[in-house]
Design an enzyme around this catalytic site. Structure first.
Site: not given
Ligand code: XIL
Length: 360
Positions: A161, A208, A243, A271, A273
């Site tokens: 990020e 990422n 996401h 990641e 979802d």
């Molecule tokens: C999130 C986790 O899922 C949570 O449990 C934590 O509180 C915060 O981080 N992008 C990312 C992840 O790269 O590391 C993040 O994970 C979600 C967004």
């Protein structure tokens, strides 16, 4: 003519026709890792307490997944909360479970503005470190972590990020409020990849980010990755966090995959979802309504259709969790039900739609 009729008879009575594979015609779920075995590893983000085959989560992991990532316990604040004191136990449990069950492990994440202790950035007076001090600490952290898991973690999210997010005019390239950036501009990005590669030359190294399928952000990521490659910085791939929600544009996803395929890098969905809500304004629910079900039955196979079309460059798809019982997106009164496994870790109707897509 006779030969043609014979051929017709033979082909009509082929074993496939007479005795169709009973699995293909039923609604029996096939484990995710089996479904995708010819395409890419399928992963889940986990916590250390999942690492037990006697628990429902442990069993679901063994049944469905062949890749793991730590949801939190490999982040800088988990591995080196206090400068010079590393706490490996939680991360080690994940590595151990993965080994016992023949799973890959992705490492997440080495360099981030979040979940990183202040000592990485500030001295005892609360002043930002000099670039030299911050760079040295970054090098030490990356070297220690990547060396420890050399050969066990096959891919690292080296930088997470780093690009500025909502910026429709494309004016601001980097996330300028990141302390990393404040200390030394974008130089930390290049260095992080070099340090990781030195510690494990065989590991696949990823940049990422989220919102990475939208034009205003994907072009910045493209420029970054291209610049790194042009400068011979060891980067192997781009992680699209994924996401998304049931209304996410398939066209944006396709365009993004096409763009990065052209750059000659690997792509992983890191990641995944898929929230059941179309927007943050939709009222929240704690039950999985028929509307949510219908939305995911349509959206999930659409997304996977695109991912399969790019499986030549997609080298992994990882969900940011296991089942709908727990997601980082959930807030009181508003559950997102973002996965293919339900709250009991059983396949949802959307799962069977994805299965049908592959086993057509
Ligand atoms: C999130 C986790 O899922 C949570 O449990 C934590 O509180 C915060 O981080 N992008 C990312 C992840 O790269 O590391 C993040 O994970 C979600 C967004």
């Amino acid at each position: 003519m006779l030969a043609a009729i014979m051929l017709l008879i033979i082909s009509c009575s082929s074993p496939e026709d007479v005795d169709p594979d009973p699995i293909d015609n039923s609604n029996q779920p096939i484990p995710l890792k089996e479904l995708f075995k010819d395409h890419f590893p399928i992963g889940a983000a986990v916590t250390p307490n999942h690492m037990d085959s006697r628990t429902p989560h442990g069993r679901a992991l063994i049944q469905h997944f062949n890749s793991l990532v730590a949801e939190n316990v490999m982040k800088p604040d988990a591995l080196q909360r206090v400068k010079g004191t590393y706490t490996w136990a939680n991360a080690d449990r994940i590595i151990q479970f993965a080994k016992e069950n023949n799973m890959l492990v992705r490492g997440h994440t080495l360099t981030w503005h979040s979940q990183t202790p202040d000592w990485f950035f500030y001295d005892e007076n609360g002043e930002l470190h000099t670039p030299e001090v911050a760079m040295k600490q970054l090098e030490e952290h990356i070297t220690a972590v990547v060396s420890r898991y050399k050969g066990d973690v096959y891919a690292w999210d080296v930088v997470n990020e780093a690009m500025f997010d909502w910026d429709p005019n494309g004016q601001i390239i980097y996330r300028e409020d990141s302390p990393w950036y404040k200390i030394m501009g974008p130089a930390y990005i290049d260095s992080a990849f070099v340090y990781a590669h030195r510690a494990d030359p065989d590991a696949k190294l990823f940049y990422n980010d989220y919102n990475s399928i939208f034009s205003w952000k994907r072009n910045k990521i493209f420029d970054l990755v291209k610049r790194l490659k042009d400068n011979n910085i060891p980067i192997h791939g781009v992680g699209l966090q994924g996401h998304w929600n049931v209304g996410t544009s398939i066209q944006d996803l396709r365009t993004t995959l096409e763009l990065f395929r052209g750059l000659g890098v690997e792509i992983q969905i890191t990641e995944l979802d898929l929230s059941v809500y179309l927007s943050p304004n939709e009222p929240g629910s704690t039950t999985y309504t028929e509307q949510f079900n219908m939305r995911q039955r349509i959206a999930y196979p659409e997304i996977f259709r695109v991912l399969l079309d790019y499986s030549d460059v997609i080298t992994g798809v990882t969900f940011w969790g296991i089942g709908d019982d727990a997601s980082w997106l959930d807030t009181p009164g508003r559950k997102h039900f973002p996965f293919l496994l339900d709250e009991q870790l059983q396949p949802k109707p959307a799962y069977l739609e994805v299965q049908r897509l592959i086993r057509r």
